[in-house]
Design a protein around this motif. Structure first.
Motif, short mmCIF file in Angstrom:
data_model
loop_
_atom_site.label_atom_id
_atom_site.label_comp_id
_atom_site.label_asym_id
_atom_site.label_seq_id
_atom_site.Cartn_x
_atom_site.Cartn_y
_atom_site.Cartn_z
N GLU A 178 0.96 -0.99 -0.26
CA GLU A 178 0.07 0.03 -0.02
C GLU A 178 1.00 1.25 0.08
O GLU A 178 0.52 2.16 -0.67
CB GLU A 178 -0.83 0.01 1.19
N PHE A 179 1.86 1.35 0.75
CA PHE A 179 2.89 2.40 0.73
C PHE A 179 3.49 2.57 -0.77
O PHE A 179 3.71 3.63 -1.09
CB PHE A 179 3.93 1.91 1.67
N GLU A 180 3.86 1.55 -1.28
CA GLU A 180 4.04 1.71 -2.62
C GLU A 180 3.42 2.30 -3.61
O GLU A 180 3.65 3.28 -4.41
CB GLU A 180 4.63 0.18 -3.43
N GLN A 181 1.97 1.94 -3.47
CA GLN A 181 0.87 2.69 -4.34
C GLN A 181 0.95 4.04 -4.13
O GLN A 181 0.71 4.86 -5.02
CB GLN A 181 -0.32 2.08 -4.20
N TRP A 182 0.92 4.36 -2.70
CA TRP A 182 0.88 6.14 -2.44
C TRP A 182 2.23 6.59 -2.80
O TRP A 182 2.01 7.90 -3.38
CB TRP A 182 0.77 6.05 -0.89
N ALA A 183 3.17 6.05 -2.60
CA ALA A 183 4.46 6.78 -3.16
C ALA A 183 4.57 7.01 -4.53
O ALA A 183 5.07 8.01 -4.94
CB ALA A 183 5.86 5.71 -2.78
N ARG A 184 4.22 5.90 -5.23
CA ARG A 184 4.20 5.86 -6.92
C ARG A 184 3.08 7.32 -7.29
O ARG A 184 3.40 7.98 -8.12
CB ARG A 184 3.48 4.99 -7.47
N ALA A 185 1.99 7.43 -6.63
CA ALA A 185 1.10 8.54 -6.86
C ALA A 185 1.45 9.88 -6.33
O ALA A 185 1.47 10.84 -7.16
CB ALA A 185 -0.18 8.26 -6.17
N PHE A 186 2.22 9.75 -5.41
CA PHE A 186 3.07 11.17 -4.78
C PHE A 186 3.90 11.44 -5.68
O PHE A 186 4.16 12.59 -5.84
CB PHE A 186 3.55 10.88 -3.28
N ALA A 187 4.66 10.73 -6.47
CA ALA A 187 5.91 10.98 -7.23
C ALA A 187 5.28 11.29 -8.68
O ALA A 187 6.06 11.68 -9.70
CB ALA A 187 6.84 9.92 -7.42
N THR A 188 3.97 11.40 -8.89
CA THR A 188 3.31 11.64 -10.20
C THR A 188 3.17 13.23 -10.36
O THR A 188 2.67 13.74 -9.65
CB THR A 188 2.18 10.90 -10.44
N VAL A 189 3.72 13.56 -11.88
CA VAL A 189 3.39 14.90 -12.19
C VAL A 189 1.94 15.12 -12.89
O VAL A 189 1.82 14.43 -13.96
CB VAL A 189 4.58 15.34 -13.03
N ASP A 190 1.17 15.65 -12.20
CA ASP A 190 -0.26 15.84 -12.76
C ASP A 190 -0.59 17.36 -12.97
O ASP A 190 -1.46 17.70 -11.90
CB ASP A 190 -1.09 15.23 -11.66
N ASP A 191 -0.07 17.97 -13.99
CA ASP A 191 -0.32 19.31 -14.15
C ASP A 191 -2.00 19.68 -14.33
O ASP A 191 -2.63 20.63 -13.92
CB ASP A 191 0.65 20.02 -15.27
N ARG A 192 -2.48 18.86 -15.30
CA ARG A 192 -3.82 19.06 -15.51
C ARG A 192 -4.77 19.06 -14.52
O ARG A 192 -5.82 19.64 -14.35
CB ARG A 192 -4.32 18.13 -16.73
N ALA A 193 -4.50 18.24 -13.46
CA ALA A 193 -5.55 18.24 -12.41
C ALA A 193 -4.97 18.99 -11.25
O ALA A 193 -5.38 18.92 -9.96
CB ALA A 193 -5.69 16.58 -11.85
N GLY A 194 -3.97 19.61 -11.47
CA GLY A 194 -3.60 20.70 -10.18
C GLY A 194 -2.69 19.77 -9.45
O GLY A 194 -2.69 20.46 -7.95
N GLY A 195 -2.49 18.63 -9.69
CA GLY A 195 -1.61 17.88 -8.54
C GLY A 195 -2.62 17.01 -7.32
O GLY A 195 -2.05 16.69 -6.34
N GLU A 196 -3.74 16.90 -7.95
CA GLU A 196 -4.81 16.25 -7.01
C GLU A 196 -4.58 14.94 -6.65
O GLU A 196 -4.63 14.53 -5.51
CB GLU A 196 -6.11 16.34 -7.57
#
Length: 421
Positions: A178-196
């Motif tokens: 579960e940590f892995e999934q959150w860490a992956r999402a945290f490292a994602t660049v999401d400009d279109r969604a404002g980083g949501e």
């Protein structure tokens, strides 16, 4: 083998920026094999260039080694201002919160760094060597038992640093994925969604660590988080928010970057430089120096920068260019590590390279706290792979490899390998 480009091409030419040799940042053409070709042209023609970014604002991009190294340690470049309310949004970069250690300046940053740095000294990390070796051996034992086609990302590159960081913090093994999934999402660049998506993952990590801190306070164990809690309770040195923030920062930085660097390095050796893989098989004493060259040569960052913009707190002169106060600045680490003024034949992977002052871990006040641990994990993993699987190779050299899209790092989804007959 086909290399899939993880970062979307940016074709828009800059308008009024004085930078005709590039396009909109992040540039197209970046991969694990190296930074975009645009950086070579910028180093030669405009080493400090103002470029438009995908976030809609212009930023100063610094590409030469000496400039990047010096500015990395310049207190006039503020990370805190880049994370503050109303800060310019530089597209293609990672969103961080103001309380993270990477987001602090000056005395605030120095205080927090001093409190946590003791956990990452070379001496402390060396005491972890036997444990890292044990984890690696267990993963490689399982790999050998499976045989056939094995996904090296899921078999070694991800679980090794994930397990090490989990044990460092005292995270139960069943929670690591579960940590892995959150860490992956945290490292994602999401400009279109404002980083949501990134901010949501940050919230989940924070929520988990709040509970973990409560558990460690009630039942302390022999792990780093328990030690930090005790220091905070006894001496009032770390606040509760600081403990939480340090926990999820360690997970993201200590796990995700190491996992990607290891996977990309093995890919570079097997796919692009099999002769150098064989050299390591023949002589494992070459591995420590090889790790330094892989850190320099294999491009970790999808945007070719550290992914963290800074703001000029006052006018800063770099060569014949003045960066005005309030402007955003990006430091291109991957470009700096390919600077021919510092590295002989910089685009060649040379595992025997003697002079290698790379800045893959950054420089100055924000250099990576976990650099000793990251190096050790890379060395142990490569030694184990070359010793136990000397004929390791890609399962299908012509297959297209899948990559995560939108992460701050070049992140392989899987790396199928085989060995033996």
């Amino acid at each position: 083998m086909t290399i899939t480009q993880e970062t979307a091409p940016q074709e828009t030419e800059p308008q009024g920026t004085g930078c005709p040799v590039a396009g909109t940042f992040p540039f197209s053409g970046s991969s694990y094999q190296g930074p975009s070709p645009a950086y070579g042209r910028l180093r030669a023609e405009q080493p400090v260039a103002k470029v438009p970014t995908a976030g809609g604002v212009d930023a100063w991009l610094v590409t030469r080694y000496e400039d990047v190294r010096r500015l990395s340690a310049d207190p006039r470049l503020s990370r805190a201002q880049a994370c503050g309310e109303g800060a310019p949004r530089v597209g293609g970069t990672m969103h961080t919160t103001p309380e993270m250690i990477i987001s602090l300046d000056g005395a605030e940053h120095a205080r927090l760094r001093k409190l946590v740095a003791g956990a990452f000294t070379m001496r402390r990390v060396e005491r972890m060597r036997d444990n890292v070796q044990r984890v690696t051996d267990e993963l490689l034992d399982d790999m050998a038992a499976k045989g056939g086609v094995v996904d090296l990302v899921q078999q070694l590159a991800v679980p090794l640093p994930l397990t090490v960081i989990g044990e460092l913090l005292g995270v139960p093994a069943q929670d690591l994925r579960e940590f892995e999934q959150w860490a992956r999402a945290f490292a994602t660049v999401d400009d279109r969604a404002g980083g949501e998506a990134s901010l949501h993952a940050l919230g989940k990590l924070s929520e988990y660590i709040v509970g973990l801190i409560a558990e460690k306070r009630a039942n302390p164990t022999d792990d780093m988080l328990s030690e930090l809690i005790a220091a905070r309770d006894d001496d009032d040195r770390l606040s509760e928010p600081e403990l939480v923030t340090f926990g999820f920062t360690l997970i993201g930085a200590g796990f995700d970057t190491t996992a990607n660097q290891l996977a990309n390095s093995v890919l570079a050796l097997l796919a692009d430089h099999p002769d150098q893989w064989r050299a390591l098989v023949e002589d494992s004493t070459r591995i420590p120096r090889a790790v330094e060259e892989l850190l320099r040569h294999v491009n970790l960052f999808a945007t070719d920068t550290s992914g963290f913009p800074r703001i000029a707190a006052e006018d800063i002169e770099v060569g014949d260019v003045t960066i005005p106060k309030g402007d955003a600045v990006l430091l291109a680490l991957a470009s700096a590590n390919r600077d021919p003024e510092v590295f002989a034949d910089p685009d060649r992977l040379d595992l025997a390279r003697e002079r290698n002052p790379h800045i893959a871990f950054g420089h100055g006040m924000h250099y990576c706290l976990g650099k000793h641990l990251g190096r050790m994990e890379m060395e142990i993993a490569l030694e184990g792979l070359t010793r136990r699987f000397p004929d390791l190779r890609l399962a299908d050299p012509d297959a297209e490899l899948p990559w995560h899209v939108g992460e701050i790092n070049h992140t392989l989804t899987s790396l199928p390998v085989v060995w033996g007959a």
